[in-house]
Design a protein around this motif. Structure first.
Motif, PDB file in Angstrom:
ATOM      1  N   LEU A  96       5.413   6.790 -11.275  1.00 43.47           N
ATOM      2  CA  LEU A  96       6.292   5.685 -11.651  1.00 43.47           C
ATOM      3  C   LEU A  96       5.452   4.436 -11.886  1.00 43.47           C
ATOM      4  O   LEU A  96       4.427   4.242 -11.240  1.00 43.47           O
ATOM      5  CB  LEU A  96       7.318   5.419 -10.548  1.00 43.47           C
ATOM      6  CG  LEU A  96       8.230   6.588 -10.174  1.00 43.47           C
ATOM      7  CD1 LEU A  96       9.015   6.280  -8.917  1.00 43.47           C
ATOM      8  CD2 LEU A  96       9.166   6.929 -11.320  1.00 43.47           C
ATOM      9  N   SER A  97       5.904   3.588 -12.786  1.00 44.41           N
ATOM     10  CA  SER A  97       5.161   2.350 -13.077  1.00 44.41           C
ATOM     11  C   SER A  97       6.073   1.130 -12.994  1.00 44.41           C
ATOM     12  O   SER A  97       6.020   0.241 -13.828  1.00 44.41           O
ATOM     13  CB  SER A  97       4.525   2.435 -14.467  1.00 44.41           C
ATOM     14  OG  SER A  97       5.528   2.583 -15.462  1.00 44.41           O
ATOM     15  N   LEU A  98       6.904   1.095 -11.990  1.00 40.53           N
ATOM     16  CA  LEU A  98       7.877   0.011 -11.831  1.00 40.53           C
ATOM     17  C   LEU A  98       7.234  -1.197 -11.148  1.00 40.53           C
ATOM     18  O   LEU A  98       6.429  -1.035 -10.236  1.00 40.53           O
ATOM     19  CB  LEU A  98       9.057   0.517 -10.996  1.00 40.53           C
ATOM     20  CG  LEU A  98       9.735   1.781 -11.544  1.00 40.53           C
ATOM     21  CD1 LEU A  98      10.730   2.338 -10.540  1.00 40.53           C
ATOM     22  CD2 LEU A  98      10.404   1.494 -12.864  1.00 40.53           C
ATOM     23  N   PRO A  99       7.599  -2.411 -11.584  1.00 36.66           N
ATOM     24  CA  PRO A  99       7.043  -3.617 -10.961  1.00 36.66           C
ATOM     25  C   PRO A  99       7.686  -3.883  -9.597  1.00 36.66           C
ATOM     26  O   PRO A  99       8.887  -4.090  -9.512  1.00 36.66           O
ATOM     27  CB  PRO A  99       7.386  -4.720 -11.964  1.00 36.66           C
ATOM     28  CG  PRO A  99       8.622  -4.226 -12.654  1.00 36.66           C
ATOM     29  CD  PRO A  99       8.508  -2.722 -12.691  1.00 36.66           C
ATOM     30  N   ILE A 100       6.871  -3.855  -8.544  1.00 36.99           N
ATOM     31  CA  ILE A 100       7.427  -3.993  -7.199  1.00 36.99           C
ATOM     32  C   ILE A 100       7.113  -5.350  -6.583  1.00 36.99           C
ATOM     33  O   ILE A 100       6.085  -5.961  -6.877  1.00 36.99           O
ATOM     34  CB  ILE A 100       6.970  -2.858  -6.268  1.00 36.99           C
ATOM     35  CG1 ILE A 100       5.448  -2.807  -6.162  1.00 36.99           C
ATOM     36  CG2 ILE A 100       7.536  -1.525  -6.730  1.00 36.99           C
ATOM     37  CD1 ILE A 100       4.943  -1.859  -5.092  1.00 36.99           C
ATOM     38  N   TYR A 101       8.023  -5.779  -5.735  1.00 36.13           N
ATOM     39  CA  TYR A 101       7.943  -7.075  -5.074  1.00 36.13           C
ATOM     40  C   TYR A 101       8.428  -6.937  -3.634  1.00 36.13           C
ATOM     41  O   TYR A 101       9.082  -5.975  -3.280  1.00 36.13           O
ATOM     42  CB  TYR A 101       8.831  -8.101  -5.792  1.00 36.13           C
ATOM     43  CG  TYR A 101       8.454  -8.323  -7.230  1.00 36.13           C
ATOM     44  CD1 TYR A 101       7.556  -9.322  -7.573  1.00 36.13           C
ATOM     45  CD2 TYR A 101       8.978  -7.524  -8.233  1.00 36.13           C
ATOM     46  CE1 TYR A 101       7.193  -9.521  -8.899  1.00 36.13           C
ATOM     47  CE2 TYR A 101       8.619  -7.718  -9.564  1.00 36.13           C
ATOM     48  CZ  TYR A 101       7.727  -8.721  -9.887  1.00 36.13           C
ATOM     49  OH  TYR A 101       7.364  -8.909 -11.195  1.00 36.13           O
ATOM     50  N   GLN A 102       8.127  -7.962  -2.856  1.00 28.11           N
ATOM     51  CA  GLN A 102       8.706  -8.138  -1.526  1.00 28.11           C
ATOM     52  C   GLN A 102       9.351  -9.517  -1.506  1.00 28.11           C
ATOM     53  O   GLN A 102       8.889 -10.443  -2.168  1.00 28.11           O
ATOM     54  CB  GLN A 102       7.634  -8.060  -0.442  1.00 28.11           C
ATOM     55  CG  GLN A 102       7.020  -6.699  -0.284  1.00 28.11           C
ATOM     56  CD  GLN A 102       5.906  -6.689   0.758  1.00 28.11           C
ATOM     57  OE1 GLN A 102       5.297  -7.696   1.059  1.00 28.11           O
ATOM     58  NE2 GLN A 102       5.640  -5.508   1.298  1.00 28.11           N
ATOM     59  N   GLN A 160       0.834  -1.199   0.000  1.00 27.57           N
ATOM     60  CA  GLN A 160       0.000   0.000   0.000  1.00 27.57           C
ATOM     61  C   GLN A 160       0.873   1.255   0.000  1.00 27.57           C
ATOM     62  O   GLN A 160       0.677   2.167  -0.805  1.00 27.57           O
ATOM     63  CB  GLN A 160      -0.936   0.010   1.209  1.00 27.57           C
ATOM     64  CG  GLN A 160      -1.813   1.251   1.267  1.00 27.57           C
ATOM     65  CD  GLN A 160      -2.702   1.292   2.502  1.00 27.57           C
ATOM     66  OE1 GLN A 160      -2.657   0.422   3.357  1.00 27.57           O
ATOM     67  NE2 GLN A 160      -3.516   2.322   2.586  1.00 27.57           N
ATOM     68  N   LYS A 161       1.854   1.299   0.883  1.00 27.73           N
ATOM     69  CA  LYS A 161       2.735   2.460   0.972  1.00 27.73           C
ATOM     70  C   LYS A 161       3.574   2.606  -0.304  1.00 27.73           C
ATOM     71  O   LYS A 161       3.731   3.715  -0.828  1.00 27.73           O
ATOM     72  CB  LYS A 161       3.642   2.330   2.190  1.00 27.73           C
ATOM     73  CG  LYS A 161       4.481   3.546   2.466  1.00 27.73           C
ATOM     74  CD  LYS A 161       5.221   3.407   3.782  1.00 27.73           C
ATOM     75  CE  LYS A 161       5.957   4.694   4.097  1.00 27.73           C
ATOM     76  NZ  LYS A 161       6.600   4.660   5.389  1.00 27.73           N
ATOM     77  N   ALA A 162       4.118   1.504  -0.807  1.00 29.15           N
ATOM     78  CA  ALA A 162       4.942   1.546  -2.014  1.00 29.15           C
ATOM     79  C   ALA A 162       4.117   1.985  -3.226  1.00 29.15           C
ATOM     80  O   ALA A 162       4.575   2.804  -4.031  1.00 29.15           O
ATOM     81  CB  ALA A 162       5.584   0.182  -2.263  1.00 29.15           C
ATOM     82  N   ASN A 163       2.908   1.463  -3.354  1.00 29.44           N
ATOM     83  CA  ASN A 163       2.056   1.847  -4.482  1.00 29.44           C
ATOM     84  C   ASN A 163       1.645   3.311  -4.405  1.00 29.44           C
ATOM     85  O   ASN A 163       1.581   4.001  -5.427  1.00 29.44           O
ATOM     86  CB  ASN A 163       0.826   0.945  -4.579  1.00 29.44           C
ATOM     87  CG  ASN A 163       1.163  -0.389  -5.210  1.00 29.44           C
ATOM     88  OD1 ASN A 163       1.969  -0.465  -6.129  1.00 29.44           O
ATOM     89  ND2 ASN A 163       0.565  -1.445  -4.703  1.00 29.44           N
ATOM     90  N   GLN A 164       1.358   3.810  -3.211  1.00 24.17           N
ATOM     91  CA  GLN A 164       1.038   5.232  -3.046  1.00 24.17           C
ATOM     92  C   GLN A 164       2.221   6.093  -3.488  1.00 24.17           C
ATOM     93  O   GLN A 164       2.044   7.109  -4.156  1.00 24.17           O
ATOM     94  CB  GLN A 164       0.664   5.547  -1.594  1.00 24.17           C
ATOM     95  CG  GLN A 164      -0.681   5.043  -1.187  1.00 24.17           C
ATOM     96  CD  GLN A 164      -0.941   5.206   0.317  1.00 24.17           C
ATOM     97  OE1 GLN A 164      -0.048   5.459   1.104  1.00 24.17           O
ATOM     98  NE2 GLN A 164      -2.204   5.047   0.695  1.00 24.17           N
ATOM     99  N   PHE A 165       3.410   5.659  -3.118  1.00 31.02           N
ATOM    100  CA  PHE A 165       4.614   6.377  -3.522  1.00 31.02           C
ATOM    101  C   PHE A 165       4.755   6.381  -5.044  1.00 31.02           C
ATOM    102  O   PHE A 165       5.022   7.411  -5.656  1.00 31.02           O
ATOM    103  CB  PHE A 165       5.851   5.737  -2.880  1.00 31.02           C
ATOM    104  CG  PHE A 165       7.142   6.228  -3.457  1.00 31.02           C
ATOM    105  CD1 PHE A 165       7.686   7.429  -3.038  1.00 31.02           C
ATOM    106  CD2 PHE A 165       7.808   5.497  -4.427  1.00 31.02           C
ATOM    107  CE1 PHE A 165       8.870   7.900  -3.586  1.00 31.02           C
ATOM    108  CE2 PHE A 165       8.987   5.956  -4.973  1.00 31.02           C
ATOM    109  CZ  PHE A 165       9.523   7.156  -4.547  1.00 31.02           C
ATOM    110  N   LEU A 166       4.586   5.220  -5.670  1.00 32.95           N
ATOM    111  CA  LEU A 166       4.718   5.125  -7.128  1.00 32.95           C
ATOM    112  C   LEU A 166       3.712   6.026  -7.840  1.00 32.95           C
ATOM    113  O   LEU A 166       4.049   6.700  -8.813  1.00 32.95           O
ATOM    114  CB  LEU A 166       4.556   3.674  -7.592  1.00 32.95           C
ATOM    115  CG  LEU A 166       5.655   2.701  -7.159  1.00 32.95           C
ATOM    116  CD1 LEU A 166       5.318   1.288  -7.618  1.00 32.95           C
ATOM    117  CD2 LEU A 166       7.015   3.121  -7.679  1.00 32.95           C
ATOM    118  N   ILE A 167       2.490   6.048  -7.342  1.00 33.16           N
ATOM    119  CA  ILE A 167       1.459   6.902  -7.937  1.00 33.16           C
ATOM    120  C   ILE A 167       1.847   8.371  -7.793  1.00 33.16           C
ATOM    121  O   ILE A 167       1.795   9.140  -8.760  1.00 33.16           O
ATOM    122  CB  ILE A 167       0.076   6.615  -7.307  1.00 33.16           C
ATOM    123  CG1 ILE A 167      -0.409   5.227  -7.737  1.00 33.16           C
ATOM    124  CG2 ILE A 167      -0.933   7.696  -7.678  1.00 33.16           C
ATOM    125  CD1 ILE A 167      -1.587   4.701  -6.924  1.00 33.16           C
TER     126      ILE A 167
END
Length: 187
Positions: free
Chosen positions: A130-136, A119-126
């Motif tokens: 940015l449209s980078l594919p993120i993972y954990q 949630q935090k990472a996607n909010q940051f990307l928006i």
């Protein structure tokens, strides 16, 4: 009442500057901009010093909950970046990574690994567009990619060699890095 000395006023001003720089959004902005001014193209590891990945068994999970394994990308050029939303050097290098990703997303495997919540990472990307594919990480990465510092970025060639291992921010969209990447894609 005694007026403060010039030295006292300078000390107070210096302390205020430090507090502003370290603990405010303005300070974070300044740190990000400074990082962008001082980063350079990453260097390739000399062939004799390159290490082959000890394992491809590393598991990652994406924002949809799907688990992938590094194993499924064996034989491909892989770009792996460890980052976080609170890390100014990470934020500073993201625009250059986005440009690289835009041009190479169908040629190179990109894995942007964060410890932040999705949630935090996607909010940051928006917010940063940015449209980078993120993972954990769902398991420990190979030994050759374990770092206590972020950002940490690795480029793996088709033979499984770690050819770039950069700790700290870099200009990933530089002409020299793109040339290196093109050469690894041709191998």
């Amino acid at each position: 009442m005694k007026t403060p000395s010039k030295k006292t006023l300078q000390n107070v001003a210096f302390i205020l500057f430090i507090v502003l720089f370290l603990f405010t959004p303005l300070g974070t902005f300044v740190k990000i901009q400074l990082n962008r001014l001082i980063f350079f193209s990453p260097k390739t590891i000399a062939v004799q010093d390159q290490k082959e990945l000890s394992s491809y068994q590393w598991k990652l999970v994406d924002a949809k909950g799907e688990i992938i394994s590094l194993q499924q990308y064996k034989g491909k050029v892989i770009f792996i970046n460890f980052w976080a939303t609170w890390c100014p050097p990470c934020i500073a290098e993201m625009p250059s990574m986005q440009k690289l990703y835009d041009d190479y997303e169908n040629k190179v495997v990109f894995l942007f690994v964060t410890t932040d919540s999705f949630q935090k990472a996607n909010q940051f990307l928006i917010k940063e567009e940015l449209s980078l594919p993120i993972y954990q990480s769902a398991s420990n990465p190979p030994l050759e990619m374990q770092s206590q510092t972020i950002p940490a970025t690795y480029l793996i060639d088709k033979q499984g060699n770690v050819v770039v291992a950069k700790i700290g921010a870099a200009d990933w969209n530089s002409h020299s890095f793109r040339k290196k990447l093109d050469n690894y894609l041709l191998e």
